[in-house]
Write an enzyme that holds these catalytic residues in place. Structure first.
Site, mmCIF file in Angstrom:
data_model
loop_
_atom_site.group_PDB
_atom_site.id
_atom_site.type_symbol
_atom_site.label_atom_id
_atom_site.label_comp_id
_atom_site.label_asym_id
_atom_site.label_seq_id
_atom_site.Cartn_x
_atom_site.Cartn_y
_atom_site.Cartn_z
ATOM 1 N N TYR A 160 72.001 65.008 32.288
ATOM 2 C CA TYR A 160 73.115 63.749 32.395
ATOM 3 C C TYR A 160 73.530 63.940 33.802
ATOM 4 O O TYR A 160 74.115 65.097 34.305
ATOM 5 C CB TYR A 160 73.838 63.859 31.512
ATOM 6 C CG TYR A 160 75.038 62.791 31.365
ATOM 7 C CD1 TYR A 160 74.741 61.448 30.939
ATOM 8 C CD2 TYR A 160 76.009 63.010 32.177
ATOM 9 C CE1 TYR A 160 75.683 60.608 31.189
ATOM 10 C CE2 TYR A 160 77.056 62.092 32.406
ATOM 11 C CZ TYR A 160 76.905 60.778 32.082
ATOM 12 O OH TYR A 160 77.947 59.523 32.279
ATOM 13 N N GLU A 188 75.513 55.951 37.237
ATOM 14 C CA GLU A 188 75.024 57.149 35.877
ATOM 15 C C GLU A 188 73.494 57.274 35.692
ATOM 16 O O GLU A 188 72.829 56.196 35.801
ATOM 17 C CB GLU A 188 75.687 56.508 34.472
ATOM 18 C CG GLU A 188 75.355 57.383 33.411
ATOM 19 C CD GLU A 188 75.890 56.716 31.970
ATOM 20 O OE1 GLU A 188 76.932 57.261 31.499
ATOM 21 O OE2 GLU A 188 75.577 55.693 31.709
#
Length: 403
Positions: free
Chosen positions: A119, A207
């Site tokens: 992530y 993101e």
């Protein structure tokens, strides 16, 4: 402003971030053509993704009954089959609500052989007033869930905006992700380029979930942004005409689009008490106190610190376009804003729209006495709120009686 996944990847790729070979398409014929081209270029497996401004696409369900907004396909024919089931249909995910979102575009990409998921995000640390690079070894999961269950697996690196992200910081983050030693340099460069994308585009969020360790057909490993989400600060769009052109009005509420024409911050909600407030913090507090007294807000509407009579009139028209509204609460604190200007706008708007719904107004601050006098002498049925609590209690009661 939100943009689609394929648009986010275009911005990232332009700044040196590795992304899969892919192309967006808006028809079944386009999807077939892209699929055939990718397969001819060596792709063994393809991934077909619905392009909507919402997460949870893979686990979503179309109103037609078709399952999933993300599918792996082995052939162009399979891409055609899935594309026919997805285009033009409404996809319901955990973020869309029951109405779902209509799928008008698809992304056809070469499916990477994924060895490990990570992530990566860049966002604003509001406490420190600096950009924050945040990574985790737990890619493919909701970061909120990771933060709750295994917070130690989240690595944070604060960036000094005057200097940008230094090489040593990027390498530190890459080491924290435990990427293979021979890829630390490549991973660090990618992380720096993701930060550069955040900074160059005036993003509020970049993101990548998942950021992946991938392997090609020859066994060569690399780091790739397999998925991406970018949100842009609306206030900076005047500097980015190319990004502003990416806006997809089909993904936005018609009322929100109308509000943006008048520089009003409006978000439609599910309740029946409309709010017209100046300032985001006061708007949030107003919605909270409506809930406290048993009501349900119909919108978030911030007219800003210097709204004109025209903006207030436009705000009333937008509010009244919501057929669920049964009452209106105006809650204004005159700091920069003049209460008399707001009062004049309220009177003009109420007359122009022939307002028949209960209207409670609470004014405080600059020129408040003049503002209250304008309301009192208007001849309109306006309920005065002596305090925020008093105003909220009165509008909840009045809306409950409105038909």
């Amino acid at each position: 402003m939100n943009i689609h996944e394929f648009q986010a990847k275009q911005l990232l790729a332009a700044r040196g971030v590795t992304v899969p070979a892919e192309e967006p398409c808006k028809s079944v014929e386009e999807a077939k053509s892209v699929a055939e081209r990718l397969l001819a270029d060596g792709a063994v497996l393809l991934v077909l993704k619905a392009q909507i401004h919402a997460g949870g696409r893979g686990k979503g369900t179309f109103k037609s009954g078709f399952q999933g907004g993300v599918h792996l396909c082995k052939s162009a024919d399979e891409v055609v089959e899935k594309a026919e089931a997805m285009l033009g249909e409404f996809l319901v995910t955990k973020q869309t609500g029951e109405a779902g979102r209509q799928v008008n575009a698809l992304l056809v990409a070469a499916a990477e052989k994924i060895l490990k998921e990570f992530y990566l995000a860049v966002l604003l640390d509001r406490k420190k007033g600096c950009p924050l690079v945040m990574v985790s070894t737990e890619g493919g999961m909701d970061i909120e869930e990771v933060a709750e269950k295994t917070p130690e697996k989240i690595i944070r690196e604060t960036i000094n905006p005057a200097f940008g992200m230094n090489s040593y910081q990027a390498r530190k983050v890459a080491v924290g992700l435990a990427v293979p030693p021979n890829l630390i340099g490549a991973a660090a460069k990618l992380i720096q380029n993701v930060y550069r994308t955040y900074w160059d585009t005036d993003a509020s969020l970049v993101e990548i979930n998942p950021l992946c360790l991938v392997e090609d057909g020859e066994g060569k490993q690399n780091i790739s942004a397999v998925d991406a989400k970018i949100s842009i600060d609306d206030n900076a769009l005047y500097r980015h005409k190319d990004i502003a052109a990416m806006r997809d009005l089909g993904e936005e509420s018609p009322l929100e689009i109308e509000a943006s024409k008048f520089d009003l911050n409006y978000i439609k909600l599910d309740g029946n008490i409309a709010c017209l407030v100046n300032g985001a913090g006061l708007a949030m507090a107003t919605m909270d106190i409506i809930k406290y007294f048993g009501g349900n807000p119909a919108n978030f509407l911030d007219v800003g610190g210097g709204a004109s009579k025209e903006q207030v009139t436009a705000a009333f028209q937008i509010i009244l376009s919501d057929l669920n509204v049964r009452g209106i609460l105006v809650n204004i604190f005159g700091g920069i804003m003049q209460c008399d200007v707001i009062a004049e706008g309220i009177v003009a708007a109420a007359r122009e729209t022939q307002l028949a719904l209960p209207l409670v107004v609470r004014l405080e601050g600059n020129s408040v006495e003049i503002g209250k006098r304008i309301l009192a002498e208007s001849g309109l049925t306006i309920i005065n709120g002596e305090s925020m609590a008093d105003a909220a209690e009165k509008i909840v009661a009045a809306a409950g009686k409105a038909v």
